[in-house]
Design an enzyme around this catalytic site. Sequence first.
Site, mmCIF file in Angstrom:
data_model
loop_
_atom_site.group_PDB
_atom_site.id
_atom_site.type_symbol
_atom_site.label_atom_id
_atom_site.label_comp_id
_atom_site.label_asym_id
_atom_site.label_seq_id
_atom_site.Cartn_x
_atom_site.Cartn_y
_atom_site.Cartn_z
ATOM 1 N N HIS A 27 -5.693 -2.927 6.377
ATOM 2 C CA HIS A 27 -4.977 -3.892 5.554
ATOM 3 C C HIS A 27 -3.928 -4.682 6.342
ATOM 4 C CE1 HIS A 27 -6.944 -2.880 1.878
ATOM 5 N NE2 HIS A 27 -6.644 -1.596 1.999
ATOM 6 N N TYR A 69 0.817 -1.211 0.000
ATOM 7 C CA TYR A 69 0.000 0.000 0.000
ATOM 8 C C TYR A 69 0.849 1.258 0.000
ATOM 9 C CZ TYR A 69 -4.382 -2.338 -0.265
ATOM 10 O OH TYR A 69 -5.428 -3.057 -0.748
#
Lengths: 707, 707
Positions: free
Chosen positions: A382, A227
């Site tokens: 996440h 990410y």
Amino acid sequence: MLLESNEQVEQMQAAATKPGSFSREFENRRSAIDAALMQPINVPLPADAGGGYTHEVHKKNYALIRDAGRLYLLSQEKKYADLIRDILTAYAEMYPSLPLHPKQKEQSPGKLFWQSLNEAMWLVYSIQGYDAVKEALTQSERDKIENGVFLPMVKYLSDESPQTFDKIHNHGTWAVAAVGMAGYVLDKPEWVEKSLYGLDKSGKGGFMRQLDELFSPEGYYNEGPYYQRFALLPFVMFAKAVDVNEPDREIFEYRDGILLKAITTTIELSYNGLFFGINDAIKDKGIDTIELVHGVTVAYNKTGEKGLLSIAKIQNQILLTGDGLEVAQALDEGLEEVYPFTSKAYGDGISGDEGALVVLRQNQSSDHQTLVFKATSQGLGHGHFDKLSWLFFNDGKEIVYDYGAARFLNVEAKYGGHYLAENNSYAKQTIAHNTLVVDEISHFNGNTKEGNKYHPEVIFTEFDERLQVSVANMQNAYKDVTFKRTQAMVNSEEGLIFIVDVLDVNANGEHQLDLPVHFNGQFIDTSVDLAAQTTTQKALGDNNGYQHLWLQALGRVKNNLARVTWLQDSTFYSHSTSVTAEKQVEHDLMMVRVGANDPNFNLIAKQALVNRVKASGNVQFLSVLEVHGEYNGSREYTLDSKSSLVSLENTEVDSNEIVRVFKLDFTNDVSYLLALADDAKAHDQETQFSYMGKTFLIKGNAQLIRL
Amino acid sequence: MLLESNEQVEQMQAAATKPGSFSREFENRRSAIDAALMQPINVPLPADAGGGYTHEVHKKNYALIRDAGRLYLLSQEKKYADLIRDILTAYAEMYPSLPLHPKQKEQSPGKLFWQSLNEAMWLVYSIQGYDAVKEALTQSERDKIENGVFLPMVKYLSDESPQTFDKIHNHGTWAVAAVGMAGYVLDKPEWVEKSLYGLDKSGKGGFMRQLDELFSPEGYYNEGPYYQRFALLPFVMFAKAVDVNEPDREIFEYRDGILLKAITTTIELSYNGLFFGINDAIKDKGIDTIELVHGVTVAYNKTGEKGLLSIAKIQNQILLTGDGLEVAQALDEGLEEVYPFTSKAYGDGISGDEGALVVLRQNQSSDHQTLVFKATSQGLGHGHFDKLSWLFFNDGKEIVYDYGAARFLNVEAKYGGHYLAENNSYAKQTIAHNTLVVDEISHFNGNTKEGNKYHPEVIFTEFDERLQVSVANMQNAYKDVTFKRTQAMVNSEEGLIFIVDVLDVNANGEHQLDLPVHFNGQFIDTSVDLAAQTTTQKALGDNNGYQHLWLQALGRVKNNLARVTWLQDSTFYSHSTSVTAEKQVEHDLMMVRVGANDPNFNLIAKQALVNRVKASGNVQFLSVLEVHGEYNGSREYTLDSKSSLVSLENTEVDSNEIVRVFKLDFTNDVSYLLALADDAKAHDQETQFSYMGKTFLIKGNAQLIRL
């Protein structure tokens, strides 16, 4: 210009006509866009969700606008300006009357797209195309476009979407980048100011606060490299625009150069070109992603570091920007140098003290040994429940693996390419990682919000040539159980390569403790007398990921050293674990394979070994992973296929209770003490201890002593 | 000299001192041997079996003798001659008094080694070293060596071992090569004569008969490429010696150049550098093996074919021979050309009419599509029960795989590196292959002797640019069941790549028919409503390999088209099967994974899909494998992840019962007829048929018609 100085533009225009990788890319891009020029303009009414027809068309359009802008900038050919004018005019005619997108996603819908994130991306790219051609348009053409689409879109993304615009989150970064870049192009300093300091310009929201909070001082992004790479693009593009248009803001110097650190850290959180697969990572992403192409290109312009060029060379993508030209020319001249991958602790959290991702690297070659010790905080939505887990890479491959995300990106048959249900039910769970699971329950009981509250504490890291060590503590993953882990990577003078992994558990009351090691390779043999499930096999458990594992074999460990040897490519690996506790315990070794309760074959049938013990009080899992031997199928020889570890113990020393000493005996009378002084504060502090009547010194926190 | 002309020797001596890959190899080898010179000579009394200490020492010694001979030849430095003299003298002192080896293996023990095969290898290599230095030795040194070791060893390998020496088998080739090469070096024409024509010189045994019988006219070796590569070395070395010493025998011209065909065929039975993994193959063996280095080197000398140089370049090993110098110089000059891999049927059996290995290749690039149709005969003891199986390669990888051998070569923990029990219980069994299994019983009831009696019949092969087809028949694999298979690889003008696979079964009485497809990759989805084994899974059967498969999921095929899509690397594959029979039948699709009844984890956990039907009479499995789409995880896009096959049928034609026509409908209104005229005898023969009122022509045996 938005992204380059006038001088850079002149150089680019000159370079476009001269041989080299920049003009090759220019010609490639030109043929692609010239083909697009033959097609009618297509600006459909928004209808479809992500992946659907209108979604993809609007995505293609913004890429086309940007690319055509680059071509106009380089060639000054009117057809490219006309193309952009015509597309943007079509948007300008449609946009003002658009309601919210019919398939609006959750809290932050867009108008062209189902979520405002995509709308911001549209603006980030389209404004670059417009910037390149606006001088070629008439005032009335410009008015139409600006009033029809850019102004209302900016308004929608900023004043009308405060919850996203002021959010300290990468969606917020896209929004402020879009509005800020539009501010430069449309000469609206007010927009830039809001983008930098939030809608109320107080600094509580906006880009500067994002720079303060979204990266640790070492440039680590809380959700991990997968990410981080995704989040990087709007940071880099907007910062570049600020730097070109208002160099006095010294944006790249801000917070001790945090943006450049974010870029280099993204590069460094990789092995053999692929990002470490921690958290919700899709494991085929690596340093050649377009986001990092932008990052490396901008960073080279700012720093001139030639190591960046070797990354650019792997990326093999030239940007048609001023900075892209610098990279192209440097590569054409062969100026690249090896990128300095080194051991480092990447602190997590705003102040860098909320745990760390500790990366131990053995040397500089691309197939070097690398150990990743995941002592980071949770990593928001996440993040996985994997406190103090570890990964190991050798010879170009992942050996001790993290499963990463359960997702087949953009593969429609796999739940539309979204995260699969198994991402929650397996991939995020603790048992899918290489760390302690208590009573078959994940860390923080699998609750992200709870996980976000706590983080491990890194006690020390020490990187020497032959011994690299990191120690960290985790207090809050379970109510009754705390654990501390020591990871040491050794490359001894005698040529032995091994990892010592010490997991110290303190359990209040009796608990079942599982310690998995997920490995890639073919099982060769084990020291444990395993009872295999030969004709029937069952799922290992019912919940928390255990329901997805087949129990293949189980055995009681007899001599307290459970060794498993496997072969991956041409190298053998032997993992040995000894478990000790206050009360004498016996432990079990289990072999498991992913795939139970997976009716749609959504999971990859990987494997793991699990050491299991039921115990209370202080329990220690003492493990060694040896890297040894060679299998050469082509030349038909095999060397050192057997583990050379003879014994492994936590050794009592004669004095000094503050040191911890582990004794490892290998064949050929090679024995080591791994001695640790956790409390030493300086690298040259000396701690003395005596063992078998002899006195030894630990310099700093850790010492490997050949006996 | 034994292996080169005097002119070649002079050129080699000159080249050794000039820059280039030959002198580089010379210097490399020299440093290795100079290090060995520092060690004391070690000629231990034979004691250990293969892999044991004395076995390995004697193997190292013969390599050392040969290498030191090469160094002496090139440098004329006496120390190398002295080394060989000293080692061989030690052997000469020991050999005469040696009994049979204490660990003698089966029927053919050696004295230095447990089997005479190794003894012959010792002689093949040692005699080369002696050949190079004998002129530098005194007569008494020579007498001692020759009388002490070479003469008695030749006697032992020839007159005293007729069962091996006269055997038409690769062990026999090693024996005759050893004796014949010794014959040239020691000037004993009698030995050469026996080597060429058998102990009685009648031609019933010996090298010439081996050349007649061990290869098919296309140079195919009955046991397949893995063993062909192994068998090749003594053929090539001895033939080279014959050619140098008695060129009038025209050994390389014998049987229409069979030796050169054997070499090129070995090369051609590979994909992306690795041999096709059929029969007892260990799948990491490829064209860079030392045996094929010798083969390519000698073949280049005889033919000057520059395609061979591209293979030599991949091999990256230069031989210090006269022919090696030619290859080295040609590579230094960059003369290599692409090796012409083409579609070909490699006939099996002495006359090439006992079936064939049919290789269909789509183009010349290294990642091209290749289909291997295994219509060969059994392949003796290393053969598998896999009549009319197939393999498919794409994009550099094996997609539809053959398991190969269950063996970890030289890995002691895995049954000493020998063939594992699972090689018989799984890898050889029919269910481990991509062909028909009747009633869970392997072909020939798993009896090799029975299998050796029969072979498939190839009906035709036809290779056109866009359509390549082969058809073969198997009558005797089962008592009650015969089958015929059609494999067609299509690369259509519309850009579709697919394989049509038609298995026509004739079953006398009702039988269970299983047709497995073993695939590498990640399952994506299926058209069949599968009931997965979620919490418990069982072995698929009890015997004949079925006991090693876990049944993961099973479903009844509803619309008679069982499709499974998987992803391997960046490409999608969709396999669809329709089953029809005289009586309406329904069939099942099963997903299975290797690993049941495997307590030592000796098997690799690969997977397969199996189409199963119970039926009698004429039953047809009509399958299509599509190669489609692209998954790009790095750039985050996915194209054409879905199968585009809409329907698939065996179509009735209006006239002409001798043609077979299959109709395939794809999306976007693309439809094809695959029309076959099995009986056509010539490539330009035209066969007419009518379909839907229109008339079509088949030119030759097969035609792909766009509707």
